[in-house]
Design a protein around this motif. Structure first.
Motif, PDB file in Angstrom:
ATOM      1  N   VAL A 185       0.852  -1.197   0.000  1.00 18.90           N
ATOM      2  CA  VAL A 185       0.000   0.000   0.000  1.00 18.90           C
ATOM      3  C   VAL A 185       0.885   1.243   0.000  1.00 18.90           C
ATOM      4  N   GLY A 186       0.655   2.128  -0.965  1.00 20.72           N
ATOM      5  CA  GLY A 186       1.558   3.261  -1.154  1.00 20.72           C
ATOM      6  C   GLY A 186       2.844   2.765  -1.781  1.00 20.72           C
ATOM      7  N   CYS A 187       2.713   1.981  -2.858  1.00 15.39           N
ATOM      8  CA  CYS A 187       3.818   1.178  -3.410  1.00 15.39           C
ATOM      9  C   CYS A 187       4.933   1.994  -4.042  1.00 15.39           C
ATOM     10  N   ASP A 188       4.651   3.230  -4.447  1.00 17.59           N
ATOM     11  CA  ASP A 188       5.640   4.054  -5.143  1.00 17.59           C
ATOM     12  C   ASP A 188       6.192   3.290  -6.347  1.00 17.59           C
ATOM     13  N   HIS A 189       7.479   2.961  -6.380  1.00 15.75           N
ATOM     14  CA  HIS A 189       8.058   2.298  -7.557  1.00 15.75           C
ATOM     15  C   HIS A 189       7.722   0.812  -7.655  1.00 15.75           C
ATOM     16  N   GLY A 190       7.275   0.211  -6.564  1.00 16.64           N
ATOM     17  CA  GLY A 190       6.911  -1.200  -6.596  1.00 16.64           C
ATOM     18  C   GLY A 190       8.049  -2.161  -6.295  1.00 16.64           C
ATOM     19  N   TYR A 191       9.146  -1.668  -5.707  1.00 17.68           N
ATOM     20  CA  TYR A 191      10.309  -2.519  -5.482  1.00 17.68           C
ATOM     21  C   TYR A 191      10.025  -3.659  -4.506  1.00 17.68           C
ATOM     22  N   CYS A 192       9.238  -3.397  -3.454  1.00 15.47           N
ATOM     23  CA  CYS A 192       8.971  -4.452  -2.469  1.00 15.47           C
ATOM     24  C   CYS A 192       8.086  -5.543  -3.071  1.00 15.47           C
ATOM     25  N   THR A 193       7.143  -5.150  -3.906  1.00 19.08           N
ATOM     26  CA  THR A 193       6.333  -6.156  -4.600  1.00 19.08           C
ATOM     27  C   THR A 193       7.205  -6.980  -5.534  1.00 19.08           C
ATOM     28  N   GLN A 194       8.113  -6.336  -6.229  1.00 20.14           N
ATOM     29  CA  GLN A 194       9.050  -7.048  -7.091  1.00 20.14           C
ATOM     30  C   GLN A 194       9.860  -8.065  -6.281  1.00 20.14           C
ATOM     31  N   TYR A 195      10.313  -7.676  -5.120  1.00 20.21           N
ATOM     32  CA  TYR A 195      11.085  -8.573  -4.257  1.00 20.21           C
ATOM     33  C   TYR A 195      10.277  -9.825  -3.921  1.00 20.21           C
ATOM     34  N   MET A 196       9.021  -9.643  -3.513  1.00 21.93           N
ATOM     35  CA  MET A 196       8.183 -10.785  -3.125  1.00 21.93           C
ATOM     36  C   MET A 196       7.943 -11.722  -4.312  1.00 21.93           C
ATOM     37  N   LEU A 197       7.682 -11.166  -5.473  1.00 20.79           N
ATOM     38  CA  LEU A 197       7.367 -11.984  -6.644  1.00 20.79           C
ATOM     39  C   LEU A 197       8.607 -12.658  -7.210  1.00 20.79           C
ATOM     40  N   GLU A 198       9.719 -11.947  -7.278  1.00 23.52           N
ATOM     41  CA  GLU A 198      10.957 -12.513  -7.820  1.00 23.52           C
ATOM     42  C   GLU A 198      11.402 -13.752  -7.042  1.00 23.52           C
ATOM     43  N   ARG A 199      11.188 -13.702  -5.756  1.00 23.82           N
ATOM     44  CA  ARG A 199      11.669 -14.786  -4.897  1.00 23.82           C
ATOM     45  C   ARG A 199      10.605 -15.837  -4.602  1.00 23.82           C
ATOM     46  N   GLY A 200       9.470 -15.705  -5.238  1.00 21.50           N
ATOM     47  CA  GLY A 200       8.407 -16.674  -5.014  1.00 21.50           C
ATOM     48  C   GLY A 200       7.874 -16.660  -3.594  1.00 21.50           C
ATOM     49  N   GLN A 244       0.267 -14.253  -5.198  1.00 23.09           N
ATOM     50  CA  GLN A 244      -0.362 -13.106  -5.841  1.00 23.09           C
ATOM     51  C   GLN A 244      -0.046 -11.841  -5.061  1.00 23.09           C
ATOM     52  N   ALA A 245       0.011 -10.716  -5.775  1.00 22.99           N
ATOM     53  CA  ALA A 245       0.305  -9.437  -5.137  1.00 22.99           C
ATOM     54  C   ALA A 245      -0.591  -8.347  -5.695  1.00 22.99           C
ATOM     55  N   VAL A 246      -1.017  -7.466  -4.812  1.00 19.61           N
ATOM     56  CA  VAL A 246      -1.716  -6.247  -5.190  1.00 19.61           C
ATOM     57  C   VAL A 246      -0.840  -5.085  -4.763  1.00 19.61           C
ATOM     58  N   PHE A 247      -0.584  -4.163  -5.654  1.00 20.90           N
ATOM     59  CA  PHE A 247       0.175  -2.964  -5.309  1.00 20.90           C
ATOM     60  C   PHE A 247      -0.703  -1.754  -5.588  1.00 20.90           C
ATOM     61  N   SER A 248      -0.731  -0.841  -4.631  1.00 18.44           N
ATOM     62  CA  SER A 248      -1.646   0.289  -4.742  1.00 18.44           C
ATOM     63  C   SER A 248      -0.944   1.593  -4.409  1.00 18.44           C
ATOM     64  N   ASP A 249      -1.485   2.665  -4.954  1.00 17.15           N
ATOM     65  CA  ASP A 249      -1.003   3.999  -4.622  1.00 17.15           C
ATOM     66  C   ASP A 249      -2.127   4.986  -4.911  1.00 17.15           C
ATOM     67  N   ILE A 250      -2.197   6.030  -4.113  1.00 14.87           N
ATOM     68  CA  ILE A 250      -3.217   7.055  -4.336  1.00 14.87           C
ATOM     69  C   ILE A 250      -2.838   7.937  -5.521  1.00 14.87           C
ATOM     70  N   SER A 251      -1.535   7.914  -5.888  1.00 19.52           N
ATOM     71  CA  SER A 251      -1.028   8.691  -7.012  1.00 19.52           C
ATOM     72  C   SER A 251      -0.996   7.842  -8.272  1.00 19.52           C
ATOM     73  N   ALA A 252      -1.720   8.266  -9.303  1.00 18.60           N
ATOM     74  CA  ALA A 252      -1.719   7.525 -10.569  1.00 18.60           C
ATOM     75  C   ALA A 252      -0.329   7.514 -11.191  1.00 18.60           C
ATOM     76  N   ALA A 253       0.433   8.590 -11.020  1.00 20.79           N
ATOM     77  CA  ALA A 253       1.784   8.652 -11.580  1.00 20.79           C
ATOM     78  C   ALA A 253       2.703   7.644 -10.907  1.00 20.79           C
ATOM     79  N   SER A 254       2.615   7.550  -9.578  1.00 22.69           N
ATOM     80  CA  SER A 254       3.436   6.571  -8.866  1.00 22.69           C
ATOM     81  C   SER A 254       3.024   5.155  -9.232  1.00 22.69           C
ATOM     82  N   LEU A 255       1.729   4.930  -9.341  1.00 16.86           N
ATOM     83  CA  LEU A 255       1.245   3.601  -9.700  1.00 16.86           C
ATOM     84  C   LEU A 255       1.740   3.206 -11.089  1.00 16.86           C
TER      85      LEU A 255
END
Length: 227
Positions: free
Chosen positions: A23-38, A42-53
């Protein structure tokens, strides 16, 4: 993945799970970490800013195409599935984090990095039955607090063992019972700030004097523990 220490530290607090949300993912690096390493299915990444998303969607495009990740533009947990097992909320104020949880839902595992008012976050989580299995300060240019909170029978005993008194609420359990050089540096900086405030006040301010006393007391305890 070579990222800032802050991102690496947050990733290091994440646990394997089925469904993960950033939540408030910004660039999405933490989601990338979780997915890359299995570490999550499933992952949901969200941000209130459309530009950041959009930045996160670009980074995670391959996982989105596979159906393993989904980006949502929303405030807080508004569009995050309530059956999500682990939620990361980083880079927001403590008051904002508490409101996000109040208006959303309480998952089994939370990893939180409040920018201020960490005490309020601690008090809220403890009142809601979480065990704070990680609660410490680290330094990456400036100082950050990171907390991992878990609910369920497996952590209830540990939660009772980690009793939170006034000092633990103010400074964090891990900082007091397993102090680090980063926490000692934070205390030294806070002592300097408090001294400047007392000098600028031009009169006796009991609250500032009490904070100075408490900071000195904790600093002495930490320095002794680190020797």
């Amino acid at each position: 993945m070579r990222r800032a220490k802050r991102i690496r530290t947050l990733c290091g607090e994440l646990l394997p799970c089925d469904r993960f949300a950033d939540v408030g993912c910004d660039h999405g690096y933490c989601t990338q970490y979780m997915l890359e390493r299995g570490l999550c299915r499933q992952a949901v990444f969200s941000d209130i800013s459309a530009a950041s998303l959009a930045k996160a969607e670009k980074l995670l495009a391959a996982y989105v195409a596979e159906g393993r990740a989904r980006g949502v533009c929303c405030a807080g947990l508004a569009a995050v599935p309530a059956d999500t097992e682990e939620v990361l909320i980083a880079g927001m104020g403590g008051d904002e984090i508490v409101e996000i949880l109040r208006q959303g839902f309480l998952p089994p595992v939370l990893v939180l990095q409040p920018m201020r008012n960490t005490r309020r976050v601690r008090e809220y989580l403890l009142a809601e039955g979480y065990a704070l299995t990680r609660d410490r300060t680290f330094r990456d240019g400036k100082f950050y607090d990171v907390l991992r909170a878990e609910r369920g029978t497996a952590t209830e005993r540990q939660g009772r063992e980690r009793a939170y008194g006034e000092k633990e609420l103010a400074f964090g359990y891990g900082n007091l019972h397993a102090p680090s050089a980063d926490f000692a540096a934070w205390l030294a900086e806070e002592l300097q700030k408090c001294g400047r405030r007392i000098g600028a006040a031009g009169k006796e301010v009991p609250a500032l004097r009490e904070r100075m006393r408490l900071l000195n007391e904790v600093y002495d305890e930490v320095v002794r523990a680190l020797r």
